[in-house]
Enzyme design. Structure first.
Site, short mmCIF file in Angstrom:
data_model
loop_
_atom_site.label_atom_id
_atom_site.label_comp_id
_atom_site.label_asym_id
_atom_site.label_seq_id
_atom_site.Cartn_x
_atom_site.Cartn_y
_atom_site.Cartn_z
CB SER A 95 42.01 51.89 39.02
OG SER A 95 42.21 52.32 37.69
CB VAL A 126 44.77 43.11 34.29
CG1 VAL A 126 44.92 41.60 34.33
CG2 VAL A 126 45.93 43.79 35.02
CE1 TYR A 133 36.69 49.99 38.67
CE2 TYR A 133 38.13 51.37 37.33
CZ TYR A 133 37.94 50.24 38.11
OH TYR A 133 38.99 49.38 38.34
N1 NAP Z 1 41.40 44.56 35.11
C1 NAP Z 1 41.94 45.76 35.13
O1 NAP Z 1 42.46 46.28 34.13
C2 NAP Z 1 41.96 46.55 36.43
C3 NAP Z 1 42.62 47.79 36.41
C4 NAP Z 1 42.66 48.52 37.59
C5 NAP Z 1 42.08 48.01 38.73
N2 NAP Z 1 41.42 46.83 38.71
C6 NAP Z 1 40.82 46.34 39.96
O2 NAP Z 1 41.24 45.03 40.23
C7 NAP Z 1 40.27 44.38 41.05
C8 NAP Z 1 39.96 43.01 40.47
O3 NAP Z 1 39.31 43.20 39.22
P1 NAP Z 1 39.46 42.18 38.00
O4 NAP Z 1 40.02 42.94 36.88
O5 NAP Z 1 40.11 40.92 38.44
O6 NAP Z 1 37.91 41.95 37.68
P2 NAP Z 1 36.98 40.63 37.69
O7 NAP Z 1 37.64 39.52 36.97
O8 NAP Z 1 35.65 41.12 37.26
O9 NAP Z 1 36.94 40.24 39.25
C9 NAP Z 1 36.24 40.98 40.19
C10 NAP Z 1 36.09 40.12 41.43
O10 NAP Z 1 35.40 40.89 42.43
C11 NAP Z 1 34.35 40.08 42.93
N3 NAP Z 1 33.26 40.85 43.54
C12 NAP Z 1 32.50 41.81 42.97
N4 NAP Z 1 31.59 42.26 43.88
C13 NAP Z 1 31.81 41.56 45.03
C14 NAP Z 1 31.22 41.54 46.31
N5 NAP Z 1 30.17 42.33 46.63
N6 NAP Z 1 31.72 40.71 47.26
C15 NAP Z 1 32.76 39.90 46.98
N7 NAP Z 1 33.35 39.84 45.77
C16 NAP Z 1 32.87 40.66 44.82
C17 NAP Z 1 33.88 39.27 41.73
O11 NAP Z 1 33.09 38.18 42.15
P3 NAP Z 1 31.92 37.53 41.19
O12 NAP Z 1 32.63 36.54 40.31
O13 NAP Z 1 31.00 36.90 42.19
O14 NAP Z 1 31.30 38.65 40.42
C18 NAP Z 1 35.24 38.86 41.19
O15 NAP Z 1 35.77 37.79 41.94
C19 NAP Z 1 39.07 45.32 41.12
O16 NAP Z 1 39.10 46.06 42.32
C20 NAP Z 1 39.30 46.25 39.92
O17 NAP Z 1 38.68 47.50 40.08
C21 NAP Z 1 41.36 46.07 37.58
#
Ligand code: NAP
Length: 254
Positions: free
Chosen positions: A143, A205, A172
């Site tokens: 991030s 996102v 975070y």
């Molecule tokens: N959204 C943003 O604005 C943003 C910005 C910067 C970075 N990111 C990064 O992008 C990545 C994806 O996030 P997202 O925004 O798509 O969030 P999200 O929709 O909450 O998805 C997170 C995913 O990680 C999985 N997960 C969490 N703990 C886990 C574990 N122990 N083992 C396997 N899977 C696990 C979740 O599974 P469950 O469904 O089982 O919980 C889900 O599939 C993350 O690394 C986040 O930090 C996101």
């Protein structure tokens, strides 16, 4: 495309959000994608949806915080594919918007379990398979708020907060800073092996992690991770690339 000729990819946390979309985009580019998910029901449901679109996506049980689970995933990949071209460490959890003085250490530890130690667990389990591919890619989904340069300047690189207000989120933000350091350390170890290791910032996102307050779609958020996962052999290693709407993305400061 057969599994023999296609590039093989693993995406962690792929049952929803950005990971699901990275899975889709890689499969659309001809990869066989192992869709990592810690929950079998959620993983299989997403697998069915993507397969219904004709994509070669295969549910892979993978809880990134569980070494046994990573070991079993590696064993299955060894049997079915024998090598791995792309690993996208996408699984991540958010943390409370709390300043350090009000964040108990156990909360920090919990976030690090997934966002930092989970990446080490999965990467080490799958590295032998990545070494067997002629040219492999590791993408760590980080991030922009993991940038120490931005924290030191007290500037929110996402532009969500006004100048002079770097988001105060101990667990975070520092987990992503640690992930960036982990990324550089693997990149340096693996220089000259053909394995390129980079960090991606997907942008802000709309997903569950931020209560869908993000301003980008998952399609947009998957673009930079996919770009780094599909780099040519002349591509960079040890870079931190963010979404800025330009075709090549924005080189971010560590
Ligand atoms: N959204 C943003 O604005 C943003 C910005 C910067 C970075 N990111 C990064 O992008 C990545 C994806 O996030 P997202 O925004 O798509 O969030 P999200 O929709 O909450 O998805 C997170 C995913 O990680 C999985 N997960 C969490 N703990 C886990 C574990 N122990 N083992 C396997 N899977 C696990 C979740 O599974 P469950 O469904 O089982 O919980 C889900 O599939 C993350 O690394 C986040 O930090 C996101």
């Amino acid at each position: 495309m057969s599994a023999q000729t296609a590039r093989i990819a693993v995406v962690t946390g792929a049952n929803k959000g950005i990971g699901r979309e990275i899975t889709r985009q890689l499969a659309e580019r001809g990869h066989v994608v192992y869709l990592g998910a810690r929950d079998a029901e959620r993983g299989r449901a997403t697998e069915s949806e993507l397969r219904a679109d004709g994509l070669d996506v295969r549910f892979l049980h993978l809880d990134v915080t569980d070494e046994k689970s990573a070991e079993l995933a590696a064993r299955r990949l060894t049997e079915e594919a024998g090598l791995l071209h792309v690993l996208v460490n996408n699984a991540g959890v958010g943390g409370p918007m709390l300043p350090p003085s009000r964040t108990p250490a156990h909360q920090v530890r919990t976030v690090y379990e997934t966002n930092v130690f989970g990446v080490v667990t999965v990467t080490n389990a799958l590295l032998p398979l990545l070494h067997r591919a002629p040219s492999a890619r590791i993408v760590n989904v980080s991030s922009a708020i993991g940038s120490l340069a931005a924290a030191a300047a007290n500037l929110d690189p996402t532009g969500v907060h006004p100048p002079g207000e770097f988001p105060v989120m101990l667990s975070y933000a520092t987990s992503k800073a640690a992930l960036n350091a982990v990324t550089l350390t693997y990149a340096n170890e693996l220089r000259g092996t053909g394995i390129l290791v980079n960090a991606a910032s997907p942008g802000f996102v709309a997903t569950d992690i931020n209560g869908h307050h993000g301003t980008l779609t998952t399609e947009q958020g998957a673009r930079i991770p996919v770009l780094l996962a599909t780099l040519g052999d002349d591509g960079p290693t040890a870079t931190f690339l963010g979404e800025d709407g330009t075709p090549q993305g924005q080189a971010l400061q560590w």
